[in-house]
Design a protein around this motif. Structure first.
Motif, short mmCIF file in Angstrom:
data_model
loop_
_atom_site.label_atom_id
_atom_site.label_comp_id
_atom_site.label_asym_id
_atom_site.label_seq_id
_atom_site.Cartn_x
_atom_site.Cartn_y
_atom_site.Cartn_z
N TYR A 49 23.90 101.27 41.44
CA TYR A 49 22.59 100.71 41.08
C TYR A 49 22.79 99.32 40.48
O TYR A 49 23.71 99.11 39.69
CB TYR A 49 21.86 101.62 40.09
N ASP A 50 21.92 98.39 40.84
CA ASP A 50 22.03 97.04 40.28
C ASP A 50 21.39 96.98 38.90
O ASP A 50 20.66 97.89 38.48
CB ASP A 50 21.42 95.99 41.22
N ALA A 102 17.65 98.34 34.51
CA ALA A 102 16.78 97.80 33.46
C ALA A 102 15.37 98.37 33.61
O ALA A 102 14.70 98.65 32.60
CB ALA A 102 16.77 96.28 33.49
N GLY A 103 14.92 98.53 34.83
CA GLY A 103 13.60 99.14 35.07
C GLY A 103 13.56 100.57 34.54
O GLY A 103 12.59 100.97 33.89
N PHE A 135 12.27 104.67 30.46
CA PHE A 135 12.78 105.66 29.51
C PHE A 135 12.34 105.32 28.08
O PHE A 135 12.01 106.21 27.30
CB PHE A 135 14.30 105.75 29.57
N SER A 136 12.34 104.04 27.76
CA SER A 136 11.90 103.63 26.42
C SER A 136 10.44 103.98 26.20
O SER A 136 10.06 104.45 25.11
CB SER A 136 12.12 102.12 26.24
N GLN A 147 22.88 103.52 29.43
CA GLN A 147 22.95 103.93 28.03
C GLN A 147 23.06 102.70 27.11
O GLN A 147 22.39 102.63 26.09
CB GLN A 147 24.11 104.87 27.80
N SER A 148 23.84 101.71 27.51
CA SER A 148 23.98 100.51 26.68
C SER A 148 22.67 99.74 26.61
O SER A 148 22.37 99.11 25.59
CB SER A 148 25.11 99.62 27.19
N MET A 149 21.88 99.78 27.66
CA MET A 149 20.56 99.12 27.64
C MET A 149 19.61 99.82 26.70
O MET A 149 18.73 99.18 26.12
CB MET A 149 19.96 99.11 29.06
#
Length: 113
Positions: free
Chosen positions: A66-67, A72-73, A78-79, A108-110
């Motif tokens: 996944y890019d 990020a989307g 999820f946020s 996870q880091s995002m």
């Protein structure tokens, strides 16, 4: 991210559901499995206080990485769900070349920022 392992079978439903699945899932407090597979994204139907997502790979079944934009989307989605008080279980199985673990770490880091 929560553990991808669900220990209580009643917490999820099969992915092929009848037309009224949303009402039935809500009635039993069960989650619809949201999934992405080879460019196809299921409905993002949230039916309970947790969300179950399976990301099977962008370049064919269980293949590809996944890019950053796509991840990020998902991080944004999820946020949003998290601020609504929902737990999110995300399972990557695009395991060709170890992409699943790499994508999970990136996502996870995002989320921890």
């Amino acid at each position: 991210l929560k553990s991808p392992y669900i220990t209580r079978l009643e917490r999820y439903l099969p992915r092929k559901l009848p037309m009224n699945f949303s009402d039935e899932a809500k009635k039993y407090n069960a989650a619809f499995c949201i999934y992405e597979l080879d460019g196809f994204l299921s409905e993002r139907e949230v039916t309970t206080n947790f969300v179950y997502v399976r990301l099977h790979g962008p370049n064919g079944a269980y293949q590809g990485c996944y890019d950053i934009r796509t991840l990020a989307g998902w991080a944004g989605t999820f946020s949003t769900w998290s601020t609504q008080g929902r737990d999110i279980y995300c399972y990557f199985d695009n395991d060709q070349e170890g992409y699943a673990a790499r994508n999970a770490r990136t996502l996870q880091s995002m989320l921890v920022k």
